[in-house]
Design an enzyme around this catalytic site. Structure first.
Site, PDB file in Angstrom:
ATOM      1  N   GLY A 293       2.201 -24.650  27.688  1.00 59.20           N
ATOM      2  CA  GLY A 293       2.853 -24.043  26.528  1.00 59.20           C
ATOM      3  C   GLY A 293       1.870 -23.930  25.375  1.00 59.20           C
ATOM      4  N   GLY A 294       2.427 -23.925  24.168  1.00 59.35           N
ATOM      5  CA  GLY A 294       1.593 -23.777  22.978  1.00 59.35           C
ATOM      6  C   GLY A 294       0.571 -24.886  22.833  1.00 59.35           C
TER       7      GLY A 294
ATOM      8  N   GLY B  86     -30.241  -0.977  25.710  1.00 59.08           N
ATOM      9  CA  GLY B  86     -29.581  -1.718  24.632  1.00 59.08           C
ATOM     10  C   GLY B  86     -29.667  -3.212  24.848  1.00 59.08           C
ATOM     11  CB  ALA B  87     -29.655  -5.287  27.908  1.00 50.32           C
TER      12      ALA B  87
HETATM   13  C1  HXC Z   1       9.943 -35.415  26.397  1.00 55.25           C
HETATM   14  C2  HXC Z   1       9.032 -35.512  28.496  1.00 55.25           C
HETATM   15  C3  HXC Z   1       8.406 -34.264  28.308  1.00 55.25           C
HETATM   16  C4  HXC Z   1       8.595 -33.616  27.060  1.00 55.25           C
HETATM   17  C5  HXC Z   1       7.878 -34.965  30.259  1.00 55.25           C
HETATM   18  N1  HXC Z   1       8.682 -35.900  29.714  1.00 55.25           N
HETATM   19  N2  HXC Z   1       7.709 -33.957  29.415  1.00 55.25           N
HETATM   20  N3  HXC Z   1       9.793 -36.078  27.554  1.00 55.25           N
HETATM   21  N4  HXC Z   1       9.373 -34.228  26.140  1.00 55.25           N
HETATM   22  N5  HXC Z   1       8.020 -32.450  26.798  1.00 55.25           N
HETATM   23  C6  HXC Z   1       9.088 -37.164  30.318  1.00 55.25           C
HETATM   24  C7  HXC Z   1      10.033 -36.954  31.485  1.00 55.25           C
HETATM   25  O1  HXC Z   1      11.348 -36.873  31.027  1.00 55.25           O
HETATM   26  C8  HXC Z   1       9.765 -38.193  32.309  1.00 55.25           C
HETATM   27  O2  HXC Z   1      10.443 -39.271  31.730  1.00 55.25           O
HETATM   28  C9  HXC Z   1       8.299 -38.462  32.072  1.00 55.25           C
HETATM   29  O3  HXC Z   1       7.945 -37.774  30.869  1.00 55.25           O
HETATM   30  C10 HXC Z   1       7.455 -37.913  33.191  1.00 55.25           C
HETATM   31  O4  HXC Z   1       7.869 -36.601  33.470  1.00 55.25           O
HETATM   32  P1  HXC Z   1       8.157 -36.118  34.977  1.00 55.25           P
HETATM   33  O5  HXC Z   1       8.804 -34.811  34.864  1.00 55.25           O
HETATM   34  O6  HXC Z   1       8.863 -37.177  35.733  1.00 55.25           O
HETATM   35  O7  HXC Z   1       6.669 -36.031  35.531  1.00 55.25           O
HETATM   36  P2  HXC Z   1       6.043 -34.966  36.500  1.00 55.25           P
HETATM   37  O8  HXC Z   1       6.937 -34.764  37.678  1.00 55.25           O
HETATM   38  O9  HXC Z   1       4.641 -35.418  36.737  1.00 55.25           O
HETATM   39  O10 HXC Z   1       6.017 -33.597  35.683  1.00 55.25           O
HETATM   40  C11 HXC Z   1       5.262 -33.466  34.551  1.00 55.25           C
HETATM   41  C12 HXC Z   1       5.632 -32.167  33.808  1.00 55.25           C
HETATM   42  C13 HXC Z   1       7.165 -32.153  33.534  1.00 55.25           C
HETATM   43  C14 HXC Z   1       5.260 -30.977  34.671  1.00 55.25           C
HETATM   44  C15 HXC Z   1       4.790 -32.129  32.531  1.00 55.25           C
HETATM   45  O11 HXC Z   1       7.518 -33.390  32.924  1.00 55.25           O
HETATM   46  C16 HXC Z   1       7.566 -31.065  32.626  1.00 55.25           C
HETATM   47  O12 HXC Z   1       7.681 -29.907  33.046  1.00 55.25           O
HETATM   48  N6  HXC Z   1       7.810 -31.408  31.353  1.00 55.25           N
HETATM   49  C17 HXC Z   1       8.272 -30.463  30.383  1.00 55.25           C
HETATM   50  C18 HXC Z   1       7.163 -29.553  29.997  1.00 55.25           C
HETATM   51  C19 HXC Z   1       7.604 -28.636  28.911  1.00 55.25           C
HETATM   52  O13 HXC Z   1       8.314 -27.683  29.159  1.00 55.25           O
HETATM   53  N7  HXC Z   1       7.224 -28.986  27.708  1.00 55.25           N
HETATM   54  C20 HXC Z   1       7.502 -28.213  26.570  1.00 55.25           C
HETATM   55  C21 HXC Z   1       6.485 -27.080  26.623  1.00 55.25           C
HETATM   56  S1  HXC Z   1       6.633 -26.047  25.265  1.00 55.25           S
HETATM   57  P3  HXC Z   1      10.964 -40.479  32.635  1.00 55.25           P
HETATM   58  O14 HXC Z   1      11.765 -41.320  31.712  1.00 55.25           O
HETATM   59  O15 HXC Z   1      11.773 -39.866  33.712  1.00 55.25           O
HETATM   60  O16 HXC Z   1       9.726 -41.166  33.147  1.00 55.25           O
HETATM   61  C22 HXC Z   1       5.599 -26.741  24.226  1.00 55.25           C
HETATM   62  C23 HXC Z   1       5.556 -26.002  22.983  1.00 55.25           C
HETATM   63  C24 HXC Z   1       4.374 -26.373  22.194  1.00 55.25           C
HETATM   64  O17 HXC Z   1       4.985 -27.699  24.445  1.00 55.25           O
HETATM   65  C25 HXC Z   1       4.328 -25.378  21.102  1.00 55.25           C
HETATM   66  C26 HXC Z   1       3.173 -25.565  20.235  1.00 55.25           C
HETATM   67  C27 HXC Z   1       3.039 -24.417  19.336  1.00 55.25           C
END
Ligand code: HXC
Length: 514
Positions: free
Chosen positions: A170-171, A404-405
C-alpha cells in the site's frame, strides 16, 4: 460486525501482550528471519545500540485496543554506530500487530528521523510491516504522511537507507521509495501498491506476491530495489558495506581509507579492448583494474545491465562509477539505463562523491518501444544529472563515443573536469558505415562498383573520425592515455580535484525532466 472481527483478533492476541508473540518469532526463526532486535544488534557495532521509546504504547481505545498494549508499539528505534560512525535506525517488529504503523509507532520513527537530520547522520529503516494500523484509521495515515514529509526534507542532507525484510504494501511503499537505497531480502520480502487480491479483482490476472513485488521483480523489472540479498544477515552486511562509501551528510567529504602508494600501472588494461570494434568486453574488468583492489561495490546490478553503476575507491577515497557495458545491448543507452544512471549521479552529487565515467557507447537504443516509453525525456535525465553535478568528474573513453550519447556521458562540454581517451577511442557523430552511407549516398549509388565505393568511403570516414585525436586537438579530450597508465592518471587527477568548488547559479531548484 467490526467489533466481532476485533473480538476474535483480541482473543488471538491474548498471549502476545507485552512482549509475547513467541509463536511468530519461532516461525520467523524457522524461515531464518531475524527479529527486529536481532536485526539491529547484527547491524550495529556490538554493544553500540541505544534504544529510545522502549516504553511507548499506542493510544488507541477502539475495538478493545486498550487491552492490547505492547511496549514499543511494534517498532524498535534508536541510535548506534556502524564502523564507528553514528547512525539512527528503526526496525519494525512484525510480532506486534504485524508491525503495522500506528500514530505512536509513526511518532517514534519521526523522532529518530528528526534526530538524524539535526545531527547529520544516516537513517536506516528496517521495514517489516502490514501497513497502516487498521484499528487506527486516519491517524495511521497521518503518521505515514509525517514520515514521507520527513523523508523528503532529509533527502540530499543525510543518506537514507531502507531494507525491506517482510511485507511492505500500500502507501507504505512510498517512504522507502523516497529514500536513497532500497534493499530487499529474497523470498521473504515484497513491496506493492496493490496486492495480488486487488490485481485479481481488477484485472483478473493471477499473480503471487513474490512474482508481483518480490526482490527479484523489483531488482530486475521495476528497478525499485538497488540491492538484494539471500537472507537478513546478508542484507544487513550490505548496509554496513554501503555506508562505508558514504559521508555522514551533505556537508562532509567522502570517507577515506588509509592508502599506501604502490606500482599503479595496470598492464592488464592493454589488451582489454578486442580487435574487432563490434566485439564486446566486460567493462567491470576495466573497473576492477582502475580502482583499489576489490573495492568495487555494484548497485542496481540486475537492472538495465547495459549501464553499470557502483561505488569504489581510488587511493582510498570513495568514488561513484558509471560505465557503459558493451556485453549488454552493446552498451547503448536506453530508457532504463538513463534513469538508473541519472539517479546514481544525483545521489553522488548530493553527497560529494566524485564521479568516474567509463565510456563505450554506440548511441541511444533505437526503436518504437524506446521512443514511446520516453527515451527523449529519460535520456535527458542523465544529461541533466551530469550537467548539474558539481562534484569532481572524470571521463575515460575506452572505445565508442558516438552521437548524443557522447555529449551525455559526462563530456567536457557539460562540465566534466578531465576527459581522457584511450588510443582505441572512436569519437564521432555515428559509426563509419552509417555515416558514409548517408554523406556519400549519391556517389556510392552512381559508382560502377557500389560495394567497393561504400567500403572505401567507410574506411576513409573511420580513418578520419574513429579515433580520439580530432577531439583532443580541440581540447575536448585532455589527454590520450596509455590504457596501462589509466589508474595513475585517475589517482593524480582526482587528487588535483580534491578542493574543487563549483556552484550552480542561484535558484530554488532545477526542473529535471521527471
Ligand atoms: C493491524 C495487522 C495489520 C494491520 C497485520 N496485522 N496487518 N493489524 N493493522 N495493517 C496483524 C494481524 O491481525 C495478525 O494479528 C498479525 O498482524 C499477523 O498478521 P497475519 O495476517 O496473521 O500474518 P500473515 O499471514 O503473515 O500476513 C501478513 C499480511 C497480512 C500479508 C501483511 O497481515 C495483511 O494482509 N495485512 C493487512 C495489510 C493491509 O491491507 N494493510 C493496510 C494497507 S493500506 P494476530 O493477532 O492474528 O497475530 C496502507 C495504507 C498506507 O497501509 C497509506 C499510506 C499513505
Amino acid at each position: 460486525m467490526h467489533s466481532d472481527k476485533f473480538e476474535q483478533l483480541r482473543k488471538k492476541k491474548s498471549d502476545a501482550v507485552l512482549g509475547g508473540g513467541q509463536a511468530r518469532m519461532d516461525a520467523q526463526h524457522a524461515k531464518k528471519k531475524l527479529t527486529a532486535r536481532e536485526r539491529i544488534d547484527y547491524l550495529c557495532d556490538p554493544g553500540s545500540f541505544e534504544e529510545l521509546g522502549m516504553l511507548v504504547t499506542h493510544r488507541s481505545s477502539d475495538f478493545g485496543m486498550q487491552d492490547h498494549l505492547h511496549y514499543g508499539d511494534g517498532v524498535v528505534t534508536g541510535y548506534g554506530t556502524i564502523n564507528g560512525r553514528l547512525i539512527y535506525v528503526f526496525a519494525q517488529d512484525f510480532t506486534v500487530f504485524g508491525g503495522s504503523l500506528s500514530e505512536t509507532h509513526a511518532e517514534k520513527i519521526c523522532k529518530i528521523m528528526d534526530l538524524a537530520l539535526r545531527n547529520g547522520a544516516p537513517v536506516i529503516g528496517l521495514n517489516d510491516s502490514g501497513g497502516a494500523r487498521i484499528q487506527e484509521g486516519v491517524r495511521s495515515l497521518a503518521g505515514y504522511a509525517d514520515l514521507f514529509y520527513r523523508n523528503v526534507r532529509a533527502s540530499g542532507v543525510i543518506p537514507q537507507i531502507s531494507a525491506i525484510m517482510g511485507p511492505c504494501a500500500g502507501g507504505a511503499v512510498y517512504s522507502p521509495a523516497i529514500t536513497d537505497f532500497v534493499l530487499m531480502v529474497e523470498h521473504s520480502s515484497y513491496m506493492f501498491v496493490t496486492g495480488p487480491n486487488v490485481v485479481k479483482t481488477v484485472t483478473n490476472q493471477e499473480v503471487s506476491a513474490e512474482e508481483l513485488g518480490g526482490a527479484h521483480a523489483h531488482a530486475t523489472k521495476s528497478g525499485v530495489a538497488q540491492l538484494t540479498s539471500a537472507n537478513d544477515r546478508d542484507c544487513l552486511d550490505q548496509i554496513r558495506q554501503l555506508l562505508a562509501y558514504l559521508p555522514q551528510n551533505c556537508e562532509e567529504k567522502t570517507a577515506r581509507l588509509d592508502y599506501t602508494p604502490a606500482d599503479e600501472r595496470r598492464p592488464a588494461l592493454i589488451d582489454m579492448i578486442p580487435a574487432s570494434p563490434s566485439q564486446p568486453y566486460d567493462i567491470k574488468g576495466v573497473i576492477d583494474e582502475c580502482v583499489d583492489s576489490g573495492s568495487f561495490f555494484e548497485i542496481h546490478e540486475d537492472y538495465a545491465e547495459n549501464l553499470v553503476v557502483g561505488f569504489a575507491r581510488i587511493a582510498g577515497r570513495s568514488i561513484g562509477i558509471v560505465g557503459n557495458q558493451p556485453t549488454n545491448l552493446a552498451g547503448c543507452l536506453d530508457v532504463n539505463a538513463s534513469r538508473k544512471g541519472a539517479r546514481f549521479v544525483r545521489f553522488c552529487d548530493c553527497f560529494n562523491i566524485p564521479l568516474l565515467v567509463l565510456e563505450d557507447v554506440p548511441g541511444f537504443l533505437p526503436g518504437t518501444d524506446q521512443e514511446w516509453n520516453g527515451v527523449i525525456s529519460n535520456g535527458a535525465k542523465l544529461l541533466f544529472a551530469f550537467s548539474e553535478a558539481t562534484v569532481p568528474r572524470i571521463t575515460v573513453i575506452t572505445r565508442k563515443a558516438y552521437g548524443g550519447a557522447y555529449d551525455v556521458m559526462n563530456s567536457k562540454h557539460i562540465g566534466s573536469d578531465f576527459n581522457f581517451a584511450w588510443p582505441t577511442a572512436e569519437i564521432a557523430v555515428m559509426g563509419a558505415r552509417g555515416a558514409s552511407e548517408i554523406i556519400f549516398k549519391k556517389e556510392i549509388e552512381s559508382a560502377q562498383d557500389p560495394l567497393a565505393a561504400q567500403s572505401e568511403r567507410e574506411r576513409e570516414y573511420a580513418e578520419k573520425f574513429a579515433n580520439p585525436y580530432h577531439a583532443a586537438a580541440r581540447g575536448f579530450i585532455d589527454e590520450v592515455i596509455e590504457p596501462a597508465d589509466t589508474r595513475i592518471k585517475l589517482i593524480r587527477a582526482f587528487a588535483s580535484l580534491e578542493n574543487k568548488v563549483d556552484n550552480l547559479p542561484r535558484k530554488k531548484h532545477g526542473n529535471i525532466p521527471l
